[in-house]
Design an enzyme around this catalytic site. Sequence first.
Site, short mmCIF file in Angstrom:
data_model
loop_
_atom_site.label_atom_id
_atom_site.label_comp_id
_atom_site.label_asym_id
_atom_site.label_seq_id
_atom_site.Cartn_x
_atom_site.Cartn_y
_atom_site.Cartn_z
N LYS A 112 0.84 -1.20 0.00
CA LYS A 112 0.00 0.00 0.00
C LYS A 112 0.88 1.25 0.00
CE LYS A 112 -0.24 -0.44 5.01
NZ LYS A 112 -1.02 -0.95 6.15
N TYR A 153 17.72 29.31 7.19
CA TYR A 153 16.60 30.06 7.75
C TYR A 153 16.74 30.19 9.27
CZ TYR A 153 13.85 29.91 3.44
OH TYR A 153 13.39 30.08 2.16
C1 LIG Z 1 -0.19 -1.81 6.80
C2 LIG Z 1 -0.73 -3.11 7.21
C3 LIG Z 1 0.11 -4.22 7.32
C4 LIG Z 1 1.62 -4.12 7.25
O1 LIG Z 1 2.06 -3.54 8.46
P1 LIG Z 1 3.61 -3.27 8.81
O2 LIG Z 1 3.58 -2.78 10.20
O3 LIG Z 1 4.09 -2.23 7.85
O4 LIG Z 1 4.34 -4.55 8.64
C5 LIG Z 1 -0.48 -5.45 7.57
N1 LIG Z 1 -1.82 -5.56 7.73
C6 LIG Z 1 -2.64 -4.50 7.66
C7 LIG Z 1 -4.10 -4.69 7.86
C8 LIG Z 1 -2.14 -3.24 7.41
O5 LIG Z 1 -2.96 -2.19 7.38
#
Ligand SMILES: *Cc1c(COP(=O)(O)O)cnc(C)c1O
Length: 344
Positions: free
Chosen positions: A36, A242
């Site tokens: 994702k 800055y």
């Molecule tokens: C993002 C997510 C993962 C992966 O999590 P990590 O902590 O990045 O390993 C797994 N399951 C769900 C439902 C998620 O939203």
Amino acid sequence: MTTAPLRLRLDTAALVHNWRTLDAMSGRAACGAAVKADGYGLGAVGVAERLAGAGCRDFFVATWAEAGMLAPLGLQVSVLHGVRAADMGAALAGIARPVLSTPAQIARWRAAGGGACDVMVDTGMNRLGVAPADVAAGLLDGLAIETLMSHLACADEDVPMNARQRDAFAALAGRTGAKRMSLANSSGIALGPDYAFDLTRPGLALYGGRQRAGHEAIRQVVFPEAEVLQRRTVRAGETVGYNATWTAPADTEVAILNIGYADGYFRGFSSRGAALAGEVRLPVLGRVSMDLLAVGVDAAGTREGDWLTLDYDLPAAAAASGMSQYELITGLGRRFERVWAEAA
Ligand SMILES: *Cc1c(COP(=O)(O)O)cnc(C)c1O
């Protein structure tokens, strides 16, 4: 040929090594990949192609737009945010499976005659998912469930809530027609074999994040690199950047790099981050600007036109900047050229 003055060097060998490490830690369970947020900022297509080549078979995205980006690869993809009415066209076209997480989504899927799906059960995080009591009362009866999932709230900590969530999830075994059960994210994999069930879903650790003991073998994947636009001598008593927050204690050689907070190199790195010239640490001097960064290069013979690698080992960078490893990696912006270094 693009000539962007900043790039992300992405280490294919390290990515594949991390997946194989997590796959081995998952024991008999299969190991999938959360891709994702555009592969946590690396580029979802590039990540998914490489992990599929290594043997990964289950991919997780947040939205149907993300599933659409992966569709040409023909992989098995699950959409974690379920299926809204507006998503039904994409979902019924079969580019991915929805992870149904509300009674309304389940009703919508049944009414449309949707086929194989996944289901998220909430075991205490109170984010997405149906209630275990509703599952026991028959909410899922008759659904063609591929994977029943839940998600751990505190897997990066050693707290009693982990075992409570695991036990609540394990109690659902055999209560649905699900072919597989899946609970563990990256940190959950390190909690031990009784968290692995049939399928694990790491994200962060694939990309070099290390949130807890057990992930020592995980390697850095993402290396931000920026070009030096100018080198200057800052005289003792003068300031840099800055708000003039850094004052030169002595004459100092300074390189100005083409990277800033608009690229995700956040202001928390001001006077705390570093670039690396080989093994030599070159400290960030003063405020991070939107598009520029000053580093001290007395320790290196850095010149205009050289490239420097930012120190972006995720646990250390998170500690230095005060941001989470997740924020750091997903925040890397659009101006980078993303360059995969292939395995030798
Ligand atoms: C993002 C997510 C993962 C992966 O999590 P990590 O902590 O990045 O390993 C797994 N399951 C769900 C439902 C998620 O939203």
